[in-house]
Enzyme design. Structure first.
Site, PDB file in Angstrom:
ATOM      1  N   ASP A  71     -18.708 -12.304  40.063  1.00  0.00           N
ATOM      2  CA  ASP A  71     -19.263 -11.709  38.862  1.00  0.00           C
ATOM      3  C   ASP A  71     -18.473 -10.436  38.576  1.00  0.00           C
ATOM      4  OD1 ASP A  71     -21.313 -11.002  36.835  1.00  0.00           O
ATOM      5  OD2 ASP A  71     -21.799  -9.440  38.294  1.00  0.00           O
ATOM      6  N   ASN A  86     -20.286 -13.022  31.908  1.00  0.00           N
ATOM      7  CA  ASN A  86     -20.812 -13.098  30.548  1.00  0.00           C
ATOM      8  C   ASN A  86     -19.880 -12.442  29.540  1.00  0.00           C
ATOM      9  OD1 ASN A  86     -23.214 -14.438  31.154  1.00  0.00           O
ATOM     10  ND2 ASN A  86     -24.404 -12.560  31.365  1.00  0.00           N
TER      11      ASN A  86
END
Length: 236
Positions: free
Chosen positions: A20, A129
Site C-alpha cells: 500500500d 487508491n
C-alpha cells in the site's frame, strides 16, 4: 500437537511484495511538519480528519457505484475537513495542502527495506487508491519509484479497496500466484481485504491498534517495515 519447529514457514514461498502507498510507504502526516504554523493548533486534527474522510468517501462512492478518481476525492475530503474545523477560506493554503500530498515523505524505513527486497530477488509493487499521476509524483519525490517493478492504481478497476477486484488486479499484473504474493499495509482494513482475497498479508501496525474484528487475521503483524527484513530472512 504440532511441533512449532516443524511448521511450514508461510513466507518461504513469497516471491513478490505488494505495498500500500499512503500511510505505509508515504507518511501522510508530513504536511503537519511542512506547513507547521500555517495550520495552527488544529493542524494534526485537520490532517487526520482529511485522511479519514478521504477513505470514507472512497468506500461510500464504491457502495453507491459513483466512482470518481482519487484526486477528486482528495480535494473533496480536504474541503470537508477545512469546513468542519472552521478554517477560514484560504485558497492558497488549500493548494499548499494538496501540493504536499503529491510530495509526501517516505517513512525512514521504506527505502532501505525496498532496496534490500530488490537486491534479494523479490519483485516489488505498489497497489494504491491513488491516481497514476499522484503515485508517480509522490514516488519520485520520495525516492520510492526506482525501487518498484510496478506502480498500480485502482483506476484500472474503477473501484476502490477493499473490493476484491483491486487485489486481483495486482495478481494479474504481476502474473504471480496469490500464495506467492505478500501484501503489506499499515491499514488494518486493507490487510483484511487482501487476506479475504487470498494473499499472504503483513500489517505494519505502527500505532499498536487492535486487529480489525472482521473474522480475518493478518498472516503477520509487525511494527515497522524494517521488520520485514527478519520476517523474510533477508541478509542485513
Amino acid at each position: 500437537m504440532t511441533d512449532p519447529d516443524t511448521q511450514i514457514d508461510p513466507f518461504c514461498t513469497i516471491t513478490a511484495c505488494v505495498f500500500d502507498a499512503y500511510g505505509t510507504l508515504f507518511d501522510i502526516a508530513s504536511p503537519v511538519q511542512r506547513l507547521g504554523p500555517k495550520l495552527g493548533e488544529k493542524g494534526a486534527e485537520l490532517i487526520a480528519l482529511w485522511r479519514r474522510r478521504q477513505l470514507e468517501y472512497s468506500w461510500l462512492r464504491s457502495l453507491m457505484n459513483r466512482y470518481c478518481d482519487f484526486w477528486q476525492i482528495t480535494q473533496e475530503s480536504l474541503d470537508y475537513a477545512l469546513a468542519a474545523l472552521n478554517y477560514p477560506e484560504n485558497p492558497a493554503l488549500r493548494q499548499e495542502l494538496l501540493d504536499t500530498f503529491l510530495t509526501l515523505d517516505a517513512f525512514p524505513d521504506a527505502v532501505r527495506t525496498l532496496g534490500l527486497l530488490r537486491d534479494n530477488g523479490f519483485r516489488t509493487a505498489i497497489l494504491s487508491n491513488g491516481t497514476p499521476q499522484m503515485l508517480a509524483a509522490a514516488g519520485e519525490a520520495s525516492g520510492v519509484t526506482p525501487l518498484m517493478d510496478l506502480i498500480l492504481s485502482v483506476e484500472s478497476t474503477g473501484c476502490y479497496k477493499p473490493d476484491p477486484s483491486v487485489y486481483r488486479h495486482a495478481v494479474q499484473r504481476l502474473d504471480v500466484p496469490p500464495e506467492r504474493i505478500l501484501f503489506v499495509s499499515a491499514n488494518g482494513w486493507d490487510v483484511t481485504g487482501a487476506a479475504a482475497y487470498g494473499l499472504r498479508t503483513v500489517w505494519i501496525n505502527r500505532n499498536g491498534l487492535p486487529i480489525e474484528e472482521l473474522g480475518i487475521r493478518p498472516t503477520a503483524m509487525l511494527t515497522s517495515l524494517t521488520d520485514l527484513i527478519g520476517l523474510l530472512r533477508l541478509p542485513r
